[in-house]
Write an enzyme that holds these catalytic residues in place. Structure first.
Site, PDB file in Angstrom:
ATOM      1  N   HIS A  42       0.330   5.077   4.314  1.00  0.00           N
ATOM      2  CA  HIS A  42      -0.411   5.498   3.124  1.00  0.00           C
ATOM      3  C   HIS A  42      -0.215   6.993   2.862  1.00  0.00           C
ATOM      4  CE1 HIS A  42      -3.498   1.975   3.693  1.00  0.00           C
ATOM      5  NE2 HIS A  42      -2.250   1.564   3.505  1.00  0.00           N
ATOM      6  N   SER A  67       0.803  -1.219   0.000  1.00  0.00           N
ATOM      7  CA  SER A  67       0.000   0.000   0.000  1.00  0.00           C
ATOM      8  C   SER A  67       0.837   1.271   0.000  1.00  0.00           C
ATOM      9  CB  SER A  67      -0.934   0.004   1.216  1.00  0.00           C
ATOM     10  OG  SER A  67      -1.712  -1.156   1.274  1.00  0.00           O
TER      11      SER A  67
END
Length: 247
Positions: free
Chosen positions: A196, A130
């Site tokens: 993220h 991610s």
């Protein structure tokens, strides 16, 4: 709400994106059989996942790379590969194959280090691509802010595909990650929001030299924030769910 495709075709075959997807899938398949065995999977994650406390102590630095190819379940893997497939091909097209691979790895390592910095004493293992993929999304936002993205919206029994500019979709996504970063603790496990958010910012910054090479704001002026080549056209079918009129 999640993206299903963009209208931004590639000018060349994204071999690195395909290779990264294949590597992530094959590696996941290699250990999915031990995921129900707590002892084995915990040992596996100890060896290959990011554990912030170990990184902060200066050991297991290789896990900043190995963790990028591990996932915690089928949906985790599928979601990451979907985002990589949608947004990665265009950056690879603009950068070239090897530069894109280096960009991907650096963005992922940067995201991992930011995660470690937010919870240096955590012993919770962290896995997933991610952070690197967030970096891809950050670069995509800088280069193609108005590229059109098809979004599947699901509200209980209502579902429909909408086409919105990339800056709207990516801006909403980043906003949710940032809010999650402020409201959650990395020590508790769950989603690595700071990875993220940090990966997105790292990827955007890494793409600034390419954006300047293309002309900076002049590049935006030439393309109006759209892809620098004709967009793909899709025919969106209307929702089959009947409308109930008011009385």
């Amino acid at each position: 709400m999640f993206p299903i495709r963009d209208h931004n075709p590639s000018g060349r075959t994204p071999f690195v994106v395909y290779a990264l997807m294949a590597a992530n899938i094959l590696i996941f398949l290699s250990y999915v059989g031990i995921m129900d065995d707590a002892r084995l999977i915990n040992r596996f994650y100890f060896d290959y996942a990011i554990i912030p406390a170990r990184i902060a102590d200066g050991v297991a630095l290789e896990t900043l790379v190995t963790s990028m190819f591990l996932h915690g379940g089928w949906m985790h893997l599928a979601g990451n590969m979907l985002f990589l497939w949608i947004f990665g091909d265009n950056l690879e097209d603009e950068m070239g194959h090897l530069p894109f691979l280096l960009f991907y790895l650096v963005a992922g390592i940067g995201a991992g280090l930011i995660h470690v910095a937010t919870a240096p004493g955590s012993i919770v293992p962290t896995v997933g691509a991610s952070g690197a993929i967030a970096g891809v999304m950050g670069g995509y936002l800088l280069l193609f802010p108005r590229a059109r993205v098809d979004i599947l919206l699901i509200l209980i029994v209502y579902f429909r595909v909408f086409t919105i500019p990339a800056f709207v979709m990516l801006g909403i996504w980043l906003g949710f990650q940032f809010l999650g970063s402020l409201s959650s603790s990395p020590d508790e496990g769950g989603v690595a929001y700071w990875a993220h958010t940090g990966g997105f910012v790292v990827g955007l910054i890494l793409c600034v030299p390419l954006w300047l090479k293309r002309g900076g704001t002049a590049f935006w002026n030439r393309t109006h924030g759209h892809p620098p080549h004709p967009e793909s056209k899709y025919k969106l079918s209307a929702s089959r769910i009947p409308r109930v009129p008011r009385r």
